[in-house]
Scaffold this active site. Sequence first.
Site, PDB file in Angstrom:
ATOM      1  N   CYS A 127      42.451 -15.980 -19.828  1.00 24.55           N
ATOM      2  CA  CYS A 127      41.746 -15.816 -18.562  1.00 24.55           C
ATOM      3  C   CYS A 127      40.755 -16.965 -18.445  1.00 24.55           C
ATOM      4  O   CYS A 127      41.000 -18.061 -18.940  1.00 24.55           O
ATOM      5  CB  CYS A 127      41.074 -14.453 -18.474  1.00 24.55           C
ATOM      6  SG  CYS A 127      39.799 -14.184 -19.716  1.00 24.55           S
TER       7      CYS A 127
ATOM      8  N   HIS B  39      31.704 -15.882 -12.431  1.00 27.43           N
ATOM      9  CA  HIS B  39      32.827 -14.994 -12.752  1.00 27.43           C
ATOM     10  C   HIS B  39      32.727 -13.757 -11.858  1.00 27.43           C
ATOM     11  O   HIS B  39      31.764 -12.997 -11.930  1.00 27.43           O
ATOM     12  CB  HIS B  39      32.763 -14.593 -14.228  1.00 27.43           C
ATOM     13  CG  HIS B  39      34.050 -14.047 -14.764  1.00 27.43           C
ATOM     14  ND1 HIS B  39      34.503 -12.781 -14.465  1.00 27.43           N
ATOM     15  CD2 HIS B  39      34.992 -14.606 -15.580  1.00 27.43           C
ATOM     16  CE1 HIS B  39      35.658 -12.579 -15.088  1.00 27.43           C
ATOM     17  NE2 HIS B  39      35.981 -13.668 -15.762  1.00 27.43           N
TER      18      HIS B  39
END
Length: 662
Positions: free
Chosen positions: A427, A582
């Site tokens: 990720c 994020h």
Amino acid sequence: MKSYLQRMGRSLQLPVAVLPAASLLVGIGNWWASANPGAASAFLQAGGNAILGQLALLFAVGLALGMSKDKDGSAALAGVVAYFVPVSILSPASVATLKGIKETAVDPAFSHIAGNVFIGIIAGLIAAALYNRFHETKLPMALSFFSGKRLVPIMASIVMLGVTIILMFVWPPVYEALVAFGKTFVGMGAVGAGIYGFFNRLLIPTGLHQALNSVFWFDVAGINDIGKFLASQGTKGITGMYQAGFFPVMMFGLPAGAYAIYRNARPEKKKITASLMMAGAFAAFFTGVTEPLEFSFMFVAWPLYVIHAVFTGLSLAFAAFMHWTAGFAFSAGLVDFILSFKNPIANQPYMLIVQGLVMAVIYYFGFDFAIKKFHLMTPGREEDTDNGAGDDVEIATDASDDKYMIQAKKIYAAIGGSDNITNIDNCTTRLRLQLKDTGSINQKAIKSAGAMGINVLDETNLQIIIGTEVQFTADALAKLYTAKAPITDVKGASATEAPEETVANVNSGATDEFYSVVDGELLDIEEVSDPTFAQKMIGDGFAVEPVNGHIVAPVSGEITTIFPTKHALGIKTSNGLEVLVHMGLDTVELEGKPFTVHVTEGQGVEHGDDLADVDLDAIKDAGKMPTMLVVITNMAAVSYMKAEKGGRQVAADEEVLKATIK
């Protein structure tokens, strides 16, 4: 041996964590009983004693579980079996039957087998060793039901039968020798009290301190210090001399030692160390139950325990020399100390508080010096351990490998190569690996490859935190896996090392201001429900629980990265700080669907400019959390950071953090 003892100490922390609650129940029950005896106080005492009375069994289970390879429940069951075999066979009634004599004629040593922590420790260690040796053993077809893990408790019962036979002959002379040893110090006054205090602590790991206690506290050699004190008999200033010196140690000395242990813990382990030390210190101070503290460092840092025994001896000797006396019915904690003031035979018990303050200083500086001088692995200072796999294997590197391939090769070897890998993914900041067995990885080697942290999710899923450049390491790792590169033993070979990361291209002394990315509740990053971010493995920063999905730039700079799944992007400030925005937790799995990004790579932005719009409902419907995070990923460049405290509402583009560059 040192490593074995440290593992043993860590394994004991599980059962030891139960003891403060039990000791508090007993202490409160004793206090209540002194003021208003009745069913309620007896109920509390019984509840606490139910746990304290099974300390040996708790140790057997804790050690069997903690020392086994994969912490399996069958190891704990084997620990229970291993404990009950000698305890049952060597009970006075059983010994009388075996020897064909009356129970009253059985050696009194056997009455101290049940509940003995030494038996519990031996049982736990033997059970763990048997589990590690036999849990994968395959028996012939006719006996296959008893193969593997089912075999371990059976083996434990057989082996402990042999141990029991040895104890039947060894235990009585050892017990009797200890009683005789104690009687030799009866006439030595304060010196004898000090020697007794030293051996009282020193013998606790074996459980034989109870035999020594019986000489001084009860009517084995005519001293009966506890009995006479409670009955207000004997000579004032003398009766209680084998008890008084414990109060300064248990109420003041050990808690101060616990503080020294906390102060010497690694920064990342201070919180968990504080909780363990605080609980143990309070139990020692309030009730006089010291096992939670003592067993926390008894094996992992045994020289410190010897120092503790010496300090205890000094405390008993000094209190006896000054004729300051107090006594206890349960142990030398605050409860019994207060009750001592009601006893007319107590002599200047308040002076034990003064002595206790001095002992606190001695313990703190003594422990602090020893921990630092001898590099003792007290709780919170332990080195990260691994199972030893992969220590001597890696893949040889060459001059054509860049730093990402070098890192990938080290990780590839540390996780067992292609034979252990089933899937490689990543990720924003971490490798997401599916392995056949996460228990076989070498965590130390992974971290030495430059990983910021490791999350072992279960038996097959592993996350390795690399940072925002994880994609390059993941690509290199995938190449190795596709080629099924062999892991070559290159111990002693000259391999190319990854270049050391340096802090470059930053404006030293400059300060960057950071602003909220969205309207919502400001969170300290430690409160985020993701251990990777909460433990600051990627970097430090802040988070916001959003009330809407309009995301703005938290800092002025240039957009350096937009991840393919749109859930995260990177910004580099003009002063050189690298910032990760994020959007949501684990939202990489949503493949970009909830995110509409309004910027492009290379674009300049000012704080407050539009970055993205996020469908918060879609994130929540997918079972994910919409927490927005802002993380400085090159924290090595930061010399000072000041952040607003979380727990309040903030508006988008409201200043919440400042970071000064080295």
